[in-house]
Design a protein around this motif. Structure first.
Motif, PDB file in Angstrom:
ATOM      1  N   PRO A  77       2.589  61.237  73.149  1.00 60.13           N
ATOM      2  CA  PRO A  77       2.591  59.801  72.853  1.00 60.13           C
ATOM      3  C   PRO A  77       3.943  59.128  73.090  1.00 60.13           C
ATOM      4  CG  PRO A  77       1.513  61.008  71.089  1.00 60.13           C
ATOM      5  CD  PRO A  77       2.132  62.028  72.007  1.00 60.13           C
ATOM      6  N   ASP A  78       5.043  59.836  72.841  1.00 57.53           N
ATOM      7  CA  ASP A  78       6.367  59.252  73.065  1.00 57.53           C
ATOM      8  C   ASP A  78       6.619  59.002  74.548  1.00 57.53           C
ATOM      9  OD1 ASP A  78       6.972  59.282  70.329  1.00 57.53           O
ATOM     10  OD2 ASP A  78       7.815  61.314  70.451  1.00 57.53           O
ATOM     11  N   VAL A  79       6.190  59.926  75.395  1.00 54.49           N
ATOM     12  CA  VAL A  79       6.343  59.757  76.843  1.00 54.49           C
ATOM     13  C   VAL A  79       5.452  58.615  77.329  1.00 54.49           C
ATOM     14  CG1 VAL A  79       6.015  60.852  79.097  1.00 54.49           C
ATOM     15  CG2 VAL A  79       7.006  62.166  77.211  1.00 54.49           C
ATOM     16  N   LEU A  80       4.221  58.543  76.817  1.00 52.53           N
ATOM     17  CA  LEU A  80       3.312  57.467  77.210  1.00 52.53           C
ATOM     18  C   LEU A  80       3.879  56.106  76.804  1.00 52.53           C
ATOM     19  CD1 LEU A  80      -0.088  59.131  76.263  1.00 52.53           C
ATOM     20  CD2 LEU A  80       0.923  58.923  78.539  1.00 52.53           C
ATOM     21  N   ALA A  81       4.471  56.018  75.616  1.00 61.57           N
ATOM     22  CA  ALA A  81       5.086  54.768  75.164  1.00 61.57           C
ATOM     23  C   ALA A  81       6.264  54.387  76.049  1.00 61.57           C
ATOM     24  CB  ALA A  81       5.529  54.896  73.708  1.00 61.57           C
ATOM     25  N   ARG A  82       7.065  55.369  76.444  1.00 59.93           N
ATOM     26  CA  ARG A  82       8.200  55.103  77.332  1.00 59.93           C
ATOM     27  C   ARG A  82       7.720  54.594  78.690  1.00 59.93           C
ATOM     28  NH1 ARG A  82      10.767  59.551  76.585  1.00 59.93           N
ATOM     29  NH2 ARG A  82      10.069  60.694  78.405  1.00 59.93           N
TER      30      ARG A  82
END
Length: 100
Positions: A69-74
């Motif tokens: 999720p952190d990579v997708l948000a970035r």
């Protein structure tokens, strides 16, 4: 899958998109990030005065490719900085009908 490439939202393009959506079938896995970024890449270098939006239809279960999720948000922030918006549409998980 790309159902319809980047195109102006003419009545004909909308009708074509709807007809292609009707043919979508569940296949058991979702590379949410890969499909989303493929759609964004199809927009190329967007014109600032135009609407540049990726429509992401998914059951929301990112179980293939990038799932963090952190990579997708970035990635979403990076696209937004380029003027590319994303609209997400949650679709119910499909289960085949049985004749009982």
């Amino acid at each position: 899958d790309t159902l319809l490439g980047a195109t102006p939202a003419t009545p004909a393009a909308k009708a074509l998109a709807l007809s292609r959506l009707r043919m979508v079938e569940a296949r058991g896995s979702t590379d949410l990030c890969g499909g989303w970024l493929s759609g964004a890449q199809a927009l190329g270098n967007p014109e600032p005065q135009s609407i540049n939006r990726v429509l992401l239809l998914s059951d929301g279960l990112a179980n293939q490719g990038e799932t963090n999720p952190d990579v997708l948000a970035r990635r979403a922030a990076e696209l937004s900085a380029k003027g590319i918006a994303t609209s997400t549409f949650g679709l119910p998980r499909w289960t085949p009908k049985t004749d009982n």
